[in-house]
Design a protein around this motif. Sequence first.
Motif, PDB file in Angstrom:
ATOM      1  N   ASN A  80       0.840  -1.200   0.000  1.00 49.79           N
ATOM      2  CA  ASN A  80       0.000   0.000   0.000  1.00 49.79           C
ATOM      3  C   ASN A  80       0.871   1.244   0.000  1.00 49.79           C
ATOM      4  N   GLN A  81       0.412   2.261  -0.677  1.00 50.31           N
ATOM      5  CA  GLN A  81       1.093   3.546  -0.624  1.00 50.31           C
ATOM      6  C   GLN A  81       0.880   4.143   0.768  1.00 50.31           C
ATOM      7  N   PRO A  82       1.883   4.780   1.327  1.00 50.26           N
ATOM      8  CA  PRO A  82       1.692   5.432   2.625  1.00 50.26           C
ATOM      9  C   PRO A  82       0.481   6.364   2.588  1.00 50.26           C
ATOM     10  N   GLY A  83      -0.316   6.310   3.637  1.00 51.13           N
ATOM     11  CA  GLY A  83      -1.515   7.128   3.734  1.00 51.13           C
ATOM     12  C   GLY A  83      -2.777   6.428   3.269  1.00 51.13           C
ATOM     13  N   GLU A  84      -2.664   5.311   2.575  1.00 47.87           N
ATOM     14  CA  GLU A  84      -3.833   4.579   2.080  1.00 47.87           C
ATOM     15  C   GLU A  84      -4.261   3.516   3.081  1.00 47.87           C
ATOM     16  N   LEU A  85      -4.608   3.955   4.286  1.00 48.19           N
ATOM     17  CA  LEU A  85      -4.951   3.016   5.356  1.00 48.19           C
ATOM     18  C   LEU A  85      -6.356   2.454   5.197  1.00 48.19           C
ATOM     19  N   PHE A  86      -7.329   3.320   5.027  1.00 47.65           N
ATOM     20  CA  PHE A  86      -8.716   2.882   5.047  1.00 47.65           C
ATOM     21  C   PHE A  86      -9.182   2.461   3.656  1.00 47.65           C
ATOM     22  N   THR A  87      -8.639   1.331   3.208  1.00 51.13           N
ATOM     23  CA  THR A  87      -9.058   0.764   1.932  1.00 51.13           C
ATOM     24  C   THR A  87      -9.913  -0.463   2.202  1.00 51.13           C
TER      25      THR A  87
END
Length: 183
Positions: free
Chosen positions: A60-67
């Motif tokens: 995951n790209q940093p910052g893409e937590l809530f997927t």
Amino acid sequence: MSHVSAERHAGQDLIKWIALVTMVLDHMRLAWPATSDFFVLGRLSFPFFCLALAINVSRNQPGELFTRSNGRYLALLVLFAALSEVPYRMVGTSGTFNVLVTLALGLLVAWGVQHQTFESLVLAVGAIAAAYLLSEPLMYGFYGVLVPAALVLAIRRPELFALLPVVLCVAINTRTGLFERAA
């Protein structure tokens, strides 16, 4: 900073298979006590499962937590941790939670390292606090919860963090008495 691509890799699948095989070797001692020496090989399963988890987090790209994918990953990990706890208790093992509880907390800490958002850091701090408070009944203890995050750091910056997961794995295995059993 390099990121692993989102496509499936044979190497990651191999890591998962090695983790499964070493886990089976570890569990064989419960059914056949004569195979108890496989316990040492079985201890390799946890670091391999942590590595597979860290690779997934690093995708995951940093910052893409809530997927949707992350939500599904955590939900399935917690669901299987809960479902497997009953049979795990029936076997009457060591009085610890099953390993999936440690991996679920480790996932939250690894997300904190990967995403570095307010929300991911709150989840990571909460998981670290839970690991500290539950260190005794957690399989692999407090340090086991840190292994996936250490592996994320090692994937991102191997020149700085390559030895951190090794040190943590030594620490968790001294807790389990592995070295005394192997001697």
